[in-house]
Design a protein around this motif. Structure first.
Motif, PDB file in Angstrom:
ATOM      1  N   VAL A 110       0.842  -1.204   0.000  1.00 40.68           N
ATOM      2  CA  VAL A 110       0.000   0.000   0.000  1.00 40.68           C
ATOM      3  C   VAL A 110       0.874   1.250   0.000  1.00 40.68           C
ATOM      4  O   VAL A 110       0.647   2.185  -0.777  1.00 40.68           O
ATOM      5  N   ILE A 111       1.887   1.271   0.845  1.00 38.51           N
ATOM      6  CA  ILE A 111       2.777   2.437   0.919  1.00 38.51           C
ATOM      7  C   ILE A 111       3.474   2.646  -0.421  1.00 38.51           C
ATOM      8  O   ILE A 111       3.542   3.768  -0.938  1.00 38.51           O
ATOM      9  N   ALA A 112       3.979   1.572  -1.009  1.00 42.33           N
ATOM     10  CA  ALA A 112       4.654   1.687  -2.312  1.00 42.33           C
ATOM     11  C   ALA A 112       3.683   2.184  -3.382  1.00 42.33           C
ATOM     12  O   ALA A 112       4.028   3.053  -4.194  1.00 42.33           O
ATOM     13  N   LEU A 113       2.473   1.636  -3.378  1.00 43.33           N
ATOM     14  CA  LEU A 113       1.486   2.055  -4.382  1.00 43.33           C
ATOM     15  C   LEU A 113       1.107   3.524  -4.222  1.00 43.33           C
ATOM     16  O   LEU A 113       0.838   4.211  -5.216  1.00 43.33           O
ATOM     17  N   LEU A 114       1.067   4.011  -2.991  1.00 41.69           N
ATOM     18  CA  LEU A 114       0.771   5.435  -2.780  1.00 41.69           C
ATOM     19  C   LEU A 114       1.816   6.307  -3.453  1.00 41.69           C
ATOM     20  O   LEU A 114       1.488   7.309  -4.097  1.00 41.69           O
ATOM     21  N   PHE A 115       3.076   5.930  -3.317  1.00 45.09           N
ATOM     22  CA  PHE A 115       4.132   6.704  -3.961  1.00 45.09           C
ATOM     23  C   PHE A 115       4.074   6.569  -5.479  1.00 45.09           C
ATOM     24  O   PHE A 115       4.221   7.548  -6.202  1.00 45.09           O
ATOM     25  N   VAL A 116       3.853   5.368  -5.956  1.00 48.56           N
ATOM     26  CA  VAL A 116       3.785   5.150  -7.399  1.00 48.56           C
ATOM     27  C   VAL A 116       2.614   5.925  -7.990  1.00 48.56           C
ATOM     28  O   VAL A 116       2.734   6.508  -9.070  1.00 48.56           O
TER      29      VAL A 116
END
Length: 164
Positions: A110-116
């Motif tokens: 989720v954290i990675a997807l937020l940045f992406v």
């Protein structure tokens, strides 16, 4: 040659410049960091809970090993009756850790997807929301197994043995 020159000389020049332009926006990065704070704190909380779960699992596993050594040495007494109880506790603890670890992995996604999501055109909000729901489902399941283990521990081996 600077990193900017290297990126600019690649065949994907428009894409590289677009990424650099989007990441250069300090307010945009600040916004994404703010959005990722809640999942990051949840990740820290999951880690703390897993630490407690792991401590309990280690205690149970060591107790099982001590009893098994006493059985091999032929000096075991009534503690042999604890083995089924300890085995069940170990299974519950293991499942609690499996589901909690899976929830930690999905919240990291989720954290990675937020940045992406801040740097791509495609809208992936639904994917992020589904990953968040999956995280909560996995965490609740892990906590459910942890609850079962703690209730089993609280009842004790002898009391549990008489019932089952």
């Amino acid at each position: 040659m600077t990193l900017l020159d290297l990126v600019a000389s690649t065949p994907a020049q428009p894409f590289a410049f677009e990424i650099l332009e989007r990441t250069a926006s300090t307010p945009r990065v600040q916004q994404i960091v703010q959005l990722s704070l809640a999942p990051a704190f949840l990740l820290g909380g999951i880690g703390a809970i897993m630490n407690v779960m792991m401590s309990r699992l280690i205690w149970v596993a060591e107790r099982i090993e001590r009893i098994q050594r006493r059985i091999e040495d032929e000096v075991a007494g009534s503690e042999v009756d604890e083995l089924p109880w300890l085995g069940q506790r170990r299974r519950y603890s293991q499942w609690a850790l499996v589901f909690s670890t899976a929830s930690a992995v999905t919240i990291s996604i989720v954290i990675a997807l937020l940045f992406v999501s801040a740097y791509i055109e495609a809208r992936i909000g639904t994917t992020i929301a589904l990953a968040w729901v999956l995280t909560m489902t996995l965490l609740i399941t892990g906590l459910g197994f942890f609850l079962l283990e703690t209730r089993l521990a609280a009842r004790g081996a002898r009391r549990t043995g008489r019932r089952g």
